[in-house]
Design an enzyme around this catalytic site. Structure first.
Site, PDB file in Angstrom:
ATOM      1  N   CYS A  77       0.764  -1.258   0.000  1.00 35.34           N
ATOM      2  CA  CYS A  77       0.000   0.000   0.000  1.00 35.34           C
ATOM      3  C   CYS A  77       0.791   1.302   0.000  1.00 35.34           C
ATOM      4  O   CYS A  77       0.764   2.074  -0.953  1.00 35.34           O
ATOM      5  CB  CYS A  77      -0.924   0.013   1.207  1.00 35.34           C
ATOM      6  SG  CYS A  77      -2.055  -1.369   1.340  1.00 35.34           S
ATOM      7  N   HIS A 135      -2.638   7.017   4.547  1.00 35.98           N
ATOM      8  CA  HIS A 135      -1.572   6.009   4.689  1.00 35.98           C
ATOM      9  C   HIS A 135      -0.191   6.521   4.297  1.00 35.98           C
ATOM     10  O   HIS A 135       0.656   5.774   3.790  1.00 35.98           O
ATOM     11  CB  HIS A 135      -1.905   4.750   3.876  1.00 35.98           C
ATOM     12  CG  HIS A 135      -1.280   3.509   4.477  1.00 35.98           C
ATOM     13  ND1 HIS A 135      -1.074   2.356   3.763  1.00 35.98           N
ATOM     14  CD2 HIS A 135      -0.806   3.265   5.730  1.00 35.98           C
ATOM     15  CE1 HIS A 135      -0.501   1.446   4.533  1.00 35.98           C
ATOM     16  NE2 HIS A 135      -0.331   1.974   5.743  1.00 35.98           N
TER      17      HIS A 135
HETATM   18 CA    CA Z   1      -3.164  -1.962  -0.798  1.00 39.48          CA
END
Ligand code: CA
Length: 450
Positions: A77, A135
């Site tokens: 990610c 994130h």
């Molecule tokens: Ca991901």
């Protein structure tokens, strides 16, 4: 006669004074990045998915360009997101691992000296909104509104509960935020993000905008509402059924956004990209990377080759398949070019403006080679034309002809040692400009399934 010339000149000067240079040069193209999270290569209709219809994602493929070798910059990610927003290999600045959830740690996040795509667009007069998953660091110095976004509606961590009242790790229960305000949301999170994306477009229909719709779907936890689950009663496996429901919710949301763009007559002034941040992790979310080998976390195709689309009605030919390898980091220069926003010459980008290639103005492949590195170099991969050299973490080097062996089944390393050596040398040369990971992550590049 002289007085008429004077009146004409006076009028012309007066008219010019009404239109400032800034207004005259005001960019008019909008850009949208729809990012899916952990969506498998085989989980979209246009790649052959049979059990989960994705008509709205498929409509982007029909009306736009399919990148058949569209790659995520990383097999998981956060590093992919760092590359998307900087247009650079994330290894250049040490963003190689997922940041552990550390909202008080101002060392763990997208380094603040990196210039971001929304920063440049905001300076050019754009409204810049992120809706969904960030994130890229939980500490205040990494906050999206400090990194170029004028609007933030979402959460800072790597995932979130989808349903109100569900309890998970602290990161997944961190409060939702909207421009400095935290709140509880009563709806299903994927529906909420779709609703807010429509609202953002409506609020900025008269001003150029960049919307980064960063769904956490279809990342775990596997949670869906009855409305979507009811569509998939025929899927016997409960986990796959829930995954299908989550994917269907996201596809519905994309449909709402596309519908609103059509209603507002913004289709021809809006360039849309759709992609997944990495391949699917079947063991974690019941996704499918068929027919690719490998999963999220790996540098086999299943970890990095993803659904990857662009649509810009009236500008890009519909239904086209673009075969040459491209990367998510190409979105940075491509979007800025579409918007007519100049890239500072001092920015050391690795991404390439794809528009000349897509319009047929430039032949050849955008990238001579693409590279991936995990675990600080314990694993890596290089794609060059039809060749792909894969070094699984601490394993032997493998060589595949991915144009004729998409599933990476036949290792040609022994048959073509000179290709292995050439690609190894290319990797080593590329790697000299990289730095060590700035922090250890939850993932360290090992072949973990989650
Ligand atoms: Ca991901």
């Amino acid at each position: 006669m002289r007085s008429r010339v004077f009146v004409f000149l006076f009028t012309a000067v007066a008219l010019m004074a009404c239109v400032s240079p800034a207004q005259a040069a005001r960019p008019q193209t909008n850009v949208i990045l729809i990012l899916a999270d952990d969506l498998g290569y085989g989980d979209v209709g246009y790649h052959g998915c049979r059990d989960v219809p994705t008509p709205h994602i498929d409509s982007l493929a029909r009306d736009g360009v399919r990148f058949t070798s569209g790659y995520a910059p990383h097999p998981f990610c956060s590093p992919t997101r760092a590359a998307l927003l900087t247009g650079r290999y994330q290894h250049r600045f040490g963003h190689e691992n997922n940041p552990p959830w550390a909202p008080d740690n101002d060392e763990i996040g997208l380094p603040v000296d990196q210039v971001t795509l929304p920063e440049l667009l905001r300076k050019a007069g754009y409204a810049t909104g992120i809706i969904g998953k960030w994130h890229l660091g939980g500490a205040p110095c990494f906050h999206p509104r400090k990194r170029g976004f004028t609007d933030f509606y979402g959460f800072l961590g790597g995932g979130h509960m989808y349903l109100p009242g569900r309890k998970g790790a602290a990161e997944y229960n961190a409060p939702l935020q909207h421009n400095g305000r935290t709140f509880e949301e009563s709806g299903y999170l994927t529906d909420v993000f779709s609703r807010e994306a429509v609202r953002f477009v409506e609020a900025h229909e008269d001003q150029p905008f960049f919307l980064y719709l960063s769904y956490n779907a279809v990342h775990g936890p596997l949670q869906a509402t009855a409305r979507y689950l009811e569509r998939f009663q025929s899927i016997p496996d409960e986990r796959r059924r829930t995954y299908a429901a989550m994917l269907s919710a996201m596809d519905d949301g994309i449909g709402l956004l596309l519908e609103r763009l059509r209603d507002l007559k913004l289709e021809e002034s809006t360039l849309i990209f759709f992609m997944s941040d990495n391949g699917g992790p079947p063991a974690a979310n019941a996704s499918s990377n068929e027919p690719l080998r490998g999963t999220k976390g790996q540098v086999f195709e299943g970890g990095i080759r993803v659904p990857f689309l662009a649509r810009w009605k009236g500008h890009l030919s519909p239904g086209r398949k673009f075969q040459a390898p491209v990367s998510g980091m190409d979105l940075f220069p491509t979007m800025l070019a579409a918007c007519g926003v100049e890239i500072p010459k001092t920015l050391p980008l690795d991404g390439v403006n794809l528009l000349p290639h897509l319009r047929g103005d430039q032949s050849g492949t955008p990238h001579e080679r693409l590279f991936w590195r995990v675990g600080g170099g314990s694993g890596w991969a290089v794609r060059e034309g039809k060749w792909k050299c894969v070094r699984p973490p601490d394993g032997a080097r493998l060589l595949f002809d991915v144009e004729n062996d998409l599933s990476e089944q036949t290792d040609l390393a022994d048959a073509r040692p000179e290709v292995v050596e050439r690609l190894t040398k290319a990797y080593e040369d590329w790697n000299t400009a990289n730095v060590a990971p700035r922090w250890e992550g939850i993932r360290t590049g090992r072949n973990r399934s989650r």
